[in-house]
Each structure stands twice: as structure tokens, then as C-alpha cells.
Scaffold this motif. Structure first.
Motif, PDB file in Angstrom:
ATOM      1  N   TYR A   9       0.834  -1.196   0.000  1.00  0.00           N
ATOM      2  CA  TYR A   9       0.000   0.000   0.000  1.00  0.00           C
ATOM      3  C   TYR A   9       0.875   1.254   0.000  1.00  0.00           C
ATOM      4  O   TYR A   9       2.103   1.184   0.137  1.00  0.00           O
TER       5      TYR A   9
ATOM      6  N   THR B  15      -0.402   7.151   2.089  1.00  0.00           N
ATOM      7  CA  THR B  15      -1.076   8.319   1.514  1.00  0.00           C
ATOM      8  C   THR B  15      -1.418   9.362   2.574  1.00  0.00           C
ATOM      9  O   THR B  15      -1.174  10.553   2.412  1.00  0.00           O
TER      10      THR B  15
ATOM     11  N   HIS C 124      -5.691   6.866   5.659  1.00  0.00           N
ATOM     12  CA  HIS C 124      -5.548   5.687   4.809  1.00  0.00           C
ATOM     13  C   HIS C 124      -4.710   4.617   5.505  1.00  0.00           C
ATOM     14  O   HIS C 124      -5.030   3.419   5.417  1.00  0.00           O
TER      15      HIS C 124
ATOM     16  N   CYS D  76      -5.125  -0.206  -3.665  1.00  0.00           N
ATOM     17  CA  CYS D  76      -4.965   0.831  -4.687  1.00  0.00           C
ATOM     18  C   CYS D  76      -5.831   2.058  -4.397  1.00  0.00           C
ATOM     19  O   CYS D  76      -7.065   1.974  -4.386  1.00  0.00           O
ATOM     20  N   ASP D  77      -5.144   3.204  -4.160  1.00  0.00           N
ATOM     21  CA  ASP D  77      -5.819   4.492  -4.114  1.00  0.00           C
ATOM     22  C   ASP D  77      -5.114   5.424  -5.103  1.00  0.00           C
ATOM     23  O   ASP D  77      -4.241   4.994  -5.867  1.00  0.00           O
ATOM     24  N   ARG D  78      -5.495   6.688  -5.131  1.00  0.00           N
ATOM     25  CA  ARG D  78      -4.898   7.623  -6.102  1.00  0.00           C
ATOM     26  C   ARG D  78      -3.378   7.696  -5.960  1.00  0.00           C
ATOM     27  O   ARG D  78      -2.644   7.697  -6.943  1.00  0.00           O
TER      28      ARG D  78
ATOM     29  N   CYS E  76      -9.494   0.941  -3.293  1.00  0.00           N
ATOM     30  CA  CYS E  76      -9.872   1.761  -2.136  1.00  0.00           C
ATOM     31  C   CYS E  76     -10.438   3.117  -2.554  1.00  0.00           C
ATOM     32  O   CYS E  76     -10.995   3.835  -1.715  1.00  0.00           O
ATOM     33  N   GLU E  77     -10.275   3.465  -3.845  1.00  0.00           N
ATOM     34  CA  GLU E  77     -10.684   4.803  -4.284  1.00  0.00           C
ATOM     35  C   GLU E  77     -10.934   4.793  -5.789  1.00  0.00           C
ATOM     36  O   GLU E  77     -10.324   4.000  -6.521  1.00  0.00           O
ATOM     37  N   TYR E  78     -11.841   5.692  -6.243  1.00  0.00           N
ATOM     38  CA  TYR E  78     -12.120   5.891  -7.668  1.00  0.00           C
ATOM     39  C   TYR E  78     -11.670   7.286  -8.074  1.00  0.00           C
ATOM     40  O   TYR E  78     -11.659   8.221  -7.239  1.00  0.00           O
ATOM     41  N   ASP E  79     -11.300   7.462  -9.354  1.00  0.00           N
ATOM     42  CA  ASP E  79     -10.862   8.784  -9.821  1.00  0.00           C
ATOM     43  C   ASP E  79     -12.066   9.647 -10.190  1.00  0.00           C
ATOM     44  O   ASP E  79     -13.224   9.243 -10.048  1.00  0.00           O
TER      45      ASP E  79
ATOM     46  N   CYS F 107      -8.951   3.361  -9.188  1.00  0.00           N
ATOM     47  CA  CYS F 107      -7.562   3.829  -9.211  1.00  0.00           C
ATOM     48  C   CYS F 107      -6.620   2.631  -9.228  1.00  0.00           C
ATOM     49  O   CYS F 107      -6.081   2.213  -8.186  1.00  0.00           O
TER      50      CYS F 107
ATOM     51  N   SER G 164     -14.102   0.384  -1.480  1.00  0.00           N
ATOM     52  CA  SER G 164     -13.949   1.837  -1.569  1.00  0.00           C
ATOM     53  C   SER G 164     -14.953   2.630  -0.744  1.00  0.00           C
ATOM     54  O   SER G 164     -14.816   3.853  -0.620  1.00  0.00           O
TER      55      SER G 164
END
Length: 483
Positions: free
Chosen positions: A14, A17, A21, A72-74, A112-115, A121, A135
Motif C-alpha cells: 500500500y 497516503t 488511509h 490501490c488508491d490515487r 480503495c478509491e475511484y478517480d 484507481c 472503496s
């Protein structure tokens, strides 16, 4: 459980971030460990003085690590794509292993995140992989469940085990009729040639039954009868598939069961001693009698399932042409297909000291499956035929009243009501049952039941033995049915 270890080991990759997070990652890793997963995390397992890059690489390539979970995040996406920092180095190792010697299924993207465009992401090297979504709070629970199933190799949709070869392959075609497929497709498509194809299927079943027949012989003759019956399992399932197609795609058209009636008469043509026999031998007809009984139960179950009331009426009101005990052809009602199988109920039961209420009921149960008529449906059909037999009141040449004995009810719980009779409080269903059994009202049915007191007591007994858990009147939901 995982095939590798009781506590499967996973490594979590990871990005640092934010504090939030990092806490999210810690919480996920803690949940995994609480569920028996040996989750490896740098915050727990990387000690001062250790080389973090060596640690990362060792985790990725370690054969004891079952999965590498890539959160996976930004920020992770950005660092991985730019090969920046520890994530960049780690992702480079992962990508080399991913497309190299390690199985792809070792690396699991955890989104874990969307753009801003609503896309997950994911780093470029993982774009094509199936991911798990955690997410949001709404998706977290389902995602964790999916992840645990993946780690423990217990998917929600289990791949069925491989069965044996089809009967027409393994048994040289001795218990399989090839015309079934064409007949079923013609029925489903409403083809004008369906009747001809159904006739071919019926002839095929009768031919295969004749091939499987074994002439009883010796003191253990029941074994030959029993083994011959078990050899008809493939035919039994084919008949179930055929009658289901007829019931499902023919609406409530009594003419549709014409071929099935021919099948029953074809089996009944073997009732009575063979032409070549000079004297009676017990069990001669039991092979055919059992299959006929089972086939009628399966057909009845299919028609009940689809509420084909008028078709059911024809099935139980038809005058069948069968062979009598003196080799002559004679007329009979459907109860002629409910035979007491001496080879199973007496000889086999006593010879093997089975002490069973009904060996044939056991065999009927063993041959059932949810896909080819369940046992509960078979019991319901058994009770329906018993009810109809009470109203027929057919007197045999010996002067006693014949009836259909619901032998599968030895497995019924006390007070057990079957679905079609449970729905008898509904007027439409109740009137449908009246149509099928041939009465005009609940009052008429009640009067006939009241006049059948002796036979009613017999329906709670199989083979002369009482089974107290079963009550026929409760099984038919008599209060609602005679409303």
C-alpha cells in the motif's frame, strides 16, 4: 480451507497516503488476522535495521505468501505509474513477477478509491485484473467477504465436481435413449413432428428396459431384481426430463400425455409371468412394476408442479391395457401400477435382515434428485394418487378394493402437508384439485372420504406395518380441501 495452510499468509502492499488511509489499511489487516489470515504488514513486520526493499521483494516472491494484496488508491496509482518511491520499487517488483514466473492469481488488486471519471484507481500494470472493491462503507463488507473466500479458496459459486461418463458412453447405450434430446426440443419449440419423436423416445425406453431385465433365479433372486432396477437410473432421469418438458410446454392439454400413456401400457404389457414360464416364480414382474410405479409418480409430480389439472384428470381416469396374471391382456385403472414387490419387500428385506418398512420406498428416495424430480415432489404425487384411488373404489376380481398405497410417506413427518394441498385454501387451487380428482365440491369430497373409513386407515400402513408419524388426512389438508 486453503490448500496451503490453516492460516494462509498474505502480504499487504500500500501507499502511505495519509494518516486516515494508513489506519484503514491497519483496520483491514486486523480484520484479516481476526479471521485467521496471517496478514504481513510493514508496520508490524519491518524492523529497524532491515532493508525495506529487500523486505518487499522477499514478501512478493516468498512461496509461503499465498496472496499479495495491492491496496490501490490515487497515490498508489500515481507512484506505481511513475515508479516513484517505495511504492514504485515495490510495484516494479510486482509487475515483473506478475508477468513472469509467478501465477497471476497471487496478486489481488483491492480498490480503495475511484478517480474523478468514476474509474478504479488501478496502476497500469494491473488494469486488466479482476479487483475487489472496498472503496466505501457500503461495499466494504461484501468486499471483505469476497477477499476471505478468495484467500481460503472457498468461492461463493463452487465449481461442480466432475461426474461419470453418460450412460450411453459407459454402458454401451444399454440404459440411455438417444431420441430424448430431439423429442424435448420438438416439444419446447411446438414442432408438428413432436408426436412422432415422442413415440420414438417411448419405444426406446421400452427397448432399453427389456435389455436390462434379468430373469429371477435362485434363493437370492432378489439381488438380480434389485441390480436390474438400479441399472435403470439413467432411464428414470430421462423419463423425468421428458415429462417435465411435456408438462411445462403443453399447457393443460390432456392429449399431450398420450405418448406417456403408451409408455405405461408398454411396461404393463410385461405384467404377469413370461410366455416361456411353465410355473409361477416370485419377482418375475417386479422389475417392470417398480419402473412403472416410479414413472407414474414422476409424471404426476410434473403435472402437479405446473398445475395441469385437466391433464392430471386424464392420467388417473384413463383405462389402461395391461397384462393380467393369467397372461391375458386386460383393462385396468392407474392403481394397477402400484404393485407390492415381493422380491424387495419380503425376500430381500428378510434375507438381508434390513428390517425396513418399505425397501421400494427407500429405493425411490435414493434415486431422486432436485434436478430430476425431488423426493418431496414424489411424496406429494404419492399422496395425490392415494387420494384419487379412494374415490375410484375399484373392486378387483378377488373381491377386495384396490387403492394406491403412499409408501414414500414412511419418510413424512407427522402433520406434514404438501405444497399443493397447503394451497387448498386458495379457491383456484382447490377447484383445480377437484377437477383433477373428479369431484364437484368440497362437500362431495368429504362425503366420499367419510364413506372410505376402512381404506383411510390402510393409507397409514405400508406392508402391514403402521407408521404413526404420517396422517393421510393431515397430508391432504382435509379441512381446507373440503371447505
Amino acid at each position: 480451507m486453503s490448500a496451503t495452510t490453516e492460516h494462509p499468509k498474505v502480504f499487504i502492499s500500500y501507499s502511505w497516503t495519509s494518516v486516515e488511509h494508513e489506519q484503514f489499511v491497519m483496520d483491514l489487516a486486523t480484520s484479516l488476522r481476526n479471521h485467521g489470515v496471517d496478514a504481513i504488514l510493514d508496520k508490524w513486520d519491518l524492523k529497524p535495521g532491515q532493508d525495506k526493499y529487500v523486505f518487499m521483494e522477499s514478501m512478493v516472491v516468498d512461496t509461503e505468501v499465498l496472496k499479495v494484496l495491492v491496496l490501490c488508491d490515487r497515490k498508489y496509482q500515481e507512484k506505481a505509474n511513475n515508479r516513484a518511491g517505495g511504492v514504485g520499487t515495490e510495484s516494479q517488483i510486482i509487475s515483473q513477477e506478475l508477468y513472469g514466473k509467478v501465477k497471476q492469481t497471487k496478486f489481488i488488486p483491492i480498490v480503495c478509491e475511484y478517480d474523478d471519471d468514476g474509474q478504479p484507481c488501478l496502476p497500469v500494470f494491473m488494469k486488466g485484473l479482476i479487483y475487489i472493491d472496498v472503496s466505501s462503507e457500503e461495499r466494504y463488507g461484501e468486499g471483505l467477504d469476497q477477499l476471505l473466500r478468495l484467500i481460503y479458496e472457498q468461492p461463493f459459486h463452487q465449481k461442480p465436481k466432475l461426474g461419470g461418463a453418460p450412460a450411453f458412453v459407459s454402458n454401451g447405450g444399454t440404459s440411455y435413449v438417444r431420441e430424448l434430446g430431439a423429442a424435448v426440443r420438438a416439444i419446447q419449440d411446438g414442432k408438428p413432428n413432436r408426436h412422432g419423436l415422442e413415440t420414438l423416445f417411448v419405444k426406446g425406453v421400452l427397448t432399453e428396459l427389456n435389455k436390462l431385465y434379468v430373469t429371477p433365479d435362485g434363493n437370492d433372486y432378489d439381488e438380480g431384481v434389485y441390480q436390474a432396477i438400479t441399472g435403470t437410473k439413467g432411464l428414470r432421469d430421462q423419463v423425468a426430463e421428458y415429462v417435465e418438458a411435456v408438462a411445462a410446454f403443453s399447457n393443460d392439454d390432456p392429449i399431450a400425455i398420450g405418448p406417456f400413456i403408451k409408455l405405461m401400457e408398454g411396461i404393463g404389457a410385461h405384467f404377469g409371468p413370461p410366455d416361456t414360464a411353465s410355473s409361477y416364480y416370485p419377482g418375475w414382474v417386479d422389475f417392470y412394476a417398480f419402473f412403472a410405479q416410479e414413472a407414474l409418480l414422476i409424471q404426476t409430480a410434473a403435472l402437479l408442479r405446473h398445475e395441469r389439472w385437466k391433464t392430471l384428470r386424464r392420467l388417473v381416469d384413463t383405462t389402461y391395457i395391461v397384462r393380467g396374471s393369467q397372461r391375458e391382456m386386460t383393462t385396468a385403472r392407474f392403481v394397477a401400477f402400484d404393485s407390492h414387490l415381493e422380491s424387495l419387500e419380503q425376500h430381500r428385506n428378510q434375507r438381508l435382515k434390513l428390517n425396513r418398512v418399505s425397501v421400494s420406498a427407500d429405493l425411490l428416495k435414493e434415486r431422486c434428485s432436485a434436478e430430476k424430480t425431488s423426493f418431496n415432489e414424489l411424496m406429494e404425487a404419492d399422496v395425490f394418487l392415494a387420494l384419487k384411488s379412494l374415490l375410484v373404489g375399484h373392486e378387483t376380481s378377488e373381491g377386495w378394493i384396490s387403492y394406491w398405497a403412499p409408501r414414500t410417506s414412511v419418510y413424512a413427518a407427522h402433520g406434514n402437508k404438501h405444497p399443493v394441498f397447503l394451497r387448498a385454501s386458495d379457491e383456484t387451487t382447490r377447484n383445480g384439485i377437484y377437477t383433477a380428482i373428479g369431484v364437484r365440491s368440497g362437500a362431495e369430497l368429504k362425503a366420499k372420504l367419510d364413506s372410505s373409513e376402512t381404506l383411510l386407515s390402510n393409507l397409514n400402513r405400508v406392508g402391514g406395518r403402521s407408521f404413526g408419524r404420517f396422517s393421510f388426512l393431515e397430508a391432504i389438508n382435509v379441512d381446507a380441501l373440503t371447505k
